[in-house]
Design an enzyme around this catalytic site. Structure first.
Site, short mmCIF file in Angstrom:
data_model
loop_
_atom_site.label_atom_id
_atom_site.label_comp_id
_atom_site.label_asym_id
_atom_site.label_seq_id
_atom_site.Cartn_x
_atom_site.Cartn_y
_atom_site.Cartn_z
N GLY A 41 69.26 -66.49 44.84
CA GLY A 41 69.41 -66.64 43.37
C GLY A 41 69.78 -65.35 42.77
N VAL A 46 66.06 -59.32 46.80
CA VAL A 46 66.44 -59.38 47.96
C VAL A 46 68.09 -59.70 48.01
CG1 VAL A 46 66.34 -60.56 50.32
CG2 VAL A 46 64.41 -59.81 49.03
N CYS A 47 68.20 -60.93 47.11
CA CYS A 47 69.77 -61.30 46.97
C CYS A 47 70.59 -60.12 46.45
CB CYS A 47 69.57 -62.65 46.13
SG CYS A 47 69.00 -64.04 46.75
N THR A 48 70.16 -59.45 45.53
CA THR A 48 71.13 -58.32 45.03
C THR A 48 71.34 -57.23 46.08
OG1 THR A 48 69.90 -58.52 42.73
CG2 THR A 48 70.89 -56.28 43.31
N LEU A 51 74.02 -59.19 48.50
CA LEU A 51 75.37 -58.98 48.22
C LEU A 51 75.91 -57.84 47.74
CD1 LEU A 51 75.12 -62.36 45.85
CD2 LEU A 51 75.70 -62.14 48.07
#
Length: 162
Positions: A41, A46-48, A51
């Site tokens: 999401g 972590v996703c930030t 990406l």
């Protein structure tokens, strides 16, 4: 969800990007191989980090001829805000019904019922050239590790008999 393997034909899909424009896998493949990056999401720590690391190394992926598409179950609006804030040079696709997520990466308890963090390299012929699904959602393939894996997968495909 059937388990996909290297060499399988990639399931076709069409999903909207952060601007609401439809993106069809087969049309994207006309320009070269496509890396599908599934992640739980937008705006999560972590996703930030994940990406943004791909953003910062994006030219390396482009040097391989690889296009990148991020896919999560977030909305078009949330993808738009996430893209604007972090200036991603690749498209984020919205799959709120999780149809494409289920066809490829699936969901899991370790990701809070959201998409597994996973990578699928689709060759220009529409076949899967590389697959990696993270076992634990707090880990992700760093840009260097991912670049090396993609380069190796593309070299194997280039050397394979036609």
């Amino acid at each position: 969800m059937a388990k996909l393997e290297v060499g399988d034909r990639a399931p076709e899909f069409e999903l909207p990007d952060a601007s609401g424009r439809p993106v069809r896998l087969s049309q994207t493949l006309e320009r070269g191989p496509v890396l599908l990056v599934f992640y739980p999401g937008d705006f999560s720590p972590v996703c930030t980090r994940q990406l943004c690391s791909y953003r910062d190394s994006y030219e390396r992926f482009v040097s391989l001829g690889v296009q990148m598409l991020g896919i999560s179950d977030d909305t078009i609006d949330k993808h738009r805000r996430f893209t604007e804030e972090h200036h991603f040079p690749f498209s984020l696709l919205a799959d709120p019904q999780r149809e494409v997520i289920d066809a490829y990466a699936g969901t899991g308890m370790m990701s809070g019922g959201r998409a597994h963090r996973a990578y699928f390299l689709v060759g220009q012929d529409g076949r899967l050239a590389y697959i990696f699904v993270e076992k634990v959602s707090v880990f992700y393939r760093g840009a260097d590790e991912l670049f090396d894996a993609l380069r190796a997968a593309l070299q194997v495909r280039a050397q394979a008999p036609k």
